[in-house]
Write an enzyme that holds these catalytic residues in place. Structure first.
Site, PDB file in Angstrom:
ATOM      1  N   HIS A   1      -1.667  -1.005  10.994  1.00 45.41           N
ATOM      2  CA  HIS A   1      -0.707  -1.457   9.974  1.00 45.41           C
ATOM      3  C   HIS A   1      -0.073  -2.778  10.397  1.00 45.41           C
ATOM      4  O   HIS A   1       0.029  -3.724   9.607  1.00 45.41           O
ATOM      5  CB  HIS A   1       0.396  -0.415   9.783  1.00 45.41           C
ATOM      6  CG  HIS A   1       0.076   0.659   8.794  1.00 45.41           C
ATOM      7  ND1 HIS A   1      -0.826   1.650   9.056  1.00 45.41           N
ATOM      8  CD2 HIS A   1       0.556   0.899   7.543  1.00 45.41           C
ATOM      9  CE1 HIS A   1      -0.892   2.469   8.006  1.00 45.41           C
ATOM     10  NE2 HIS A   1      -0.077   2.027   7.077  1.00 45.41           N
TER      11      HIS A   1
ATOM     12  N   HIS B   1       4.280   5.157  15.504  1.00 43.32           N
ATOM     13  CA  HIS B   1       3.850   4.275  16.593  1.00 43.32           C
ATOM     14  C   HIS B   1       5.010   4.000  17.523  1.00 43.32           C
ATOM     15  O   HIS B   1       6.177   4.151  17.154  1.00 43.32           O
ATOM     16  CB  HIS B   1       3.312   2.950  16.055  1.00 43.32           C
ATOM     17  CG  HIS B   1       1.960   3.041  15.421  1.00 43.32           C
ATOM     18  ND1 HIS B   1       0.805   3.201  16.148  1.00 43.32           N
ATOM     19  CD2 HIS B   1       1.577   3.009  14.124  1.00 43.32           C
ATOM     20  CE1 HIS B   1      -0.228   3.260  15.324  1.00 43.32           C
ATOM     21  NE2 HIS B   1       0.208   3.148  14.093  1.00 43.32           N
TER      22      HIS B   1
END
Length: 492
Positions: free
Chosen positions: A158, A209
């Site tokens: 991302h 993350h």
């Protein structure tokens, strides 16, 4: 007891025959300890690299949990879960054709290159290092995607996509200052920084993350943009030169990149997304090479531009261009996917017999199944039948989950327990040894129960790889040369 590869293969084949489209496999085959699971399945260099970075991932977890605990609100949960969709592969695949159809092929090609490179390289890195996401619990996973947690964590794709795409758009805007007012340029810069910030901070806030993942993803995104910016003219000149050199060089490079993608230790969809974007690049490049110099493409203001003027086309024809292109892509995808799944298995079985097959882990060989299910979900681009489900996922907003969601999560949870048990054992006196052994047995039982609760990815078929490559190469070609030819003849 660890099963042999033959036993595993028979199990997968049986499941493939009994369940259509959503088959599952057992994961706990590589050993009962998390360290052995990766050590026994990775080359020494890969395992050493993983062990070098793994302490950083584990060090981050309690700190990420503290940040999440002290910043959470319903508004931020909804905002970051929603904006995460702007960094997905599906979003980019849907939006990438628009610049080509509306006269901005240079923007479309630039985004295709940086996003494809980001998905390919970050996917290779994920499957090479096999590093887990931050542990849940203590973190909550806030997401609108059911498949995101199935991927490894390092680096953040991302973030890579968001940084490279935003830098590309800002660079193109700077190169076209004559066509933009200072206010428009300032507004675009603010929008791109908000976009990047929302994606990067959102990955941390949502528990998907850690700092290491997003920092590495941002560096990778910036590096990919720099390489495209530096070599853009060289690449365009090479593709548009006369003769067959371009396809003879580009096609083998794409195939080699697909072939050298590292084998993951656990089921991970990174390889599928990498194949899809590799196909898009191949299709776009072949369309530019073949369509260059035809009346359907122009060299102004940039090579390979599809002629378009809003003043001449108006709202109706502009909408017709976009609608036609979308329908053409969906029809191509539906027809070719079904056709290839029917045609390729017999060919693959023949290839197997002469010893030329190169199967990947977690993919069934053609000799191990009778037919490919009629409906297989696509992690990169939804089909027409999957649109209602996609809309439902968006309208229901985000999910908040706690607990392992993938095999990598599960093995990291086991590792956490092992470390906790090791520390406790140092404090246990000799007369408590029997109690410790009893607790270990209970933990093992609990592990088995947790493995059963993890949503298992479906069995994948060997023909899906070449199918995805052909289908997405066709999507790239349709978006550029196919639609340019159709627009020219249909009067769009």
């Amino acid at each position: 007891m660890t099963r042999t590869p033959v036993q595993v293969s028979k199990t997968k084949a049986a499941l493939a025959d009994n369940v259509e489209g959503y088959e599952t496999v057992n994961f706990k085959d590589a050993g009962n300890r998390s360290r052995d699971h990766y050590k026994s399945s990775m080359a020494k260099s890969r395992f050493r690299a993983r062990q070098l970075l793994l302490p950083l991932v584990r060090w981050e977890t309690p700190r990420l949990a503290w940040i999440q605990q002290h910043t959470r609100s319903k508004f931020l949960d909804d905002y970051f879960a929603l904006t995460a969709n702007l960094g997905t592969h599906t979003f980019f695949v849907i939006m990438l054709p628009m610049p080509f159809w509306l006269g901005y092929a240079h923007i479309g090609r630039g985004l295709v290159y940086v996003l494809a490179a980001g998905v390919l390289i970050s996917g290779m890195m994920k499957d090479f290092f096999c590093l887990p996401r931050p542990l849940s619990p203590p973190l909550h996973r806030i997401t609108m995607s059911g498949s995101a947690a199935l991927e490894y964590g390092f680096p953040s794709t991302h973030t890579t996509n968001a940084v490279s795409a935003a830098l590309m758009i800002l660079y193109i805007a700077r190169e076209n200052l004559d066509f933009m007012s200072p206010f428009s340029l300032m507004l675009l810069r603010i929008l791109m920084w908000v976009y990047m910030g929302s994606i990067v901070l959102g990955r941390i806030y949502c528990g998907m993350h850690g700092f290491l993942d997003v920092i590495a993803g941002a560096i990778l995104g910036a590096l990919i943009f720099y390489l495209r910016w530096t070599f853009a003219d060289v690449i365009d000149q090479f593709i548009t030169r006369p003769g067959p050199l371009a396809p003879c060089v580009i096609t083998p490079i794409i195939l080699i990149l697909v072939r050298i993608h590292p084998e993951p230790v656990d089921p991970c969809p990174c390889f599928e997304d990498g194949v899809a974007f590799a196909g898009v690049v191949l299709g776009v490049d072949m369309a530019l090479w073949h369509g260059w110099g035809t009346p359907f493409m122009t060299a102004a203001p940039y090579p390979g531009n599809i002629p378009y003027s809003y003043a001449e086309s108006g709202i109706v024809k502009s909408f017709a261009r976009v609608a036609f292109g979308i329908v053409a892509i969906f029809v191509w995808r539906a027809v070719m996917k079904k056709t290839l799944h029917a045609v390729l298995p017999p060919l693959f079985r023949l290839i197997e017999k002469i010893g030329l097959s190169m199967p990947r882990e977690f993919f069934l060989k053609a000799s191990e199944y009778h037919k490919v299910p009629s409906s297989i979900p696509d992690s990169t681009l939804v089909g027409a039948r999957e649109i209602p489900s996609l809309i439902h996922n968006i309208t229901r907003m985000r999910s908040d989950s706690v607990g392992p969601q993938s095999p990598a999560d599960m093995y990291e949870t086991i590792a956490y327990r092992e470390e906790r048990q090791r520390r406790k054992s140092l404090e246990i006196q000799a007369d408590n040894a029997h109690t410790a052994e009893t607790n270990d047995a209970m933990d093992e039982l609990d592990e088995d129960g947790l493995f059963l609760q993890i949503p298992k990815p479906r069995v994948q078929y060997d023909v899906e790889v070449i199918t995805k490559l052909i289908v997405y190469a066709g999507i790239g070609w349709i978006a550029v040369e196919g639609c340019s030819w159709a627009f020219y003849h249909l009067g769009f």
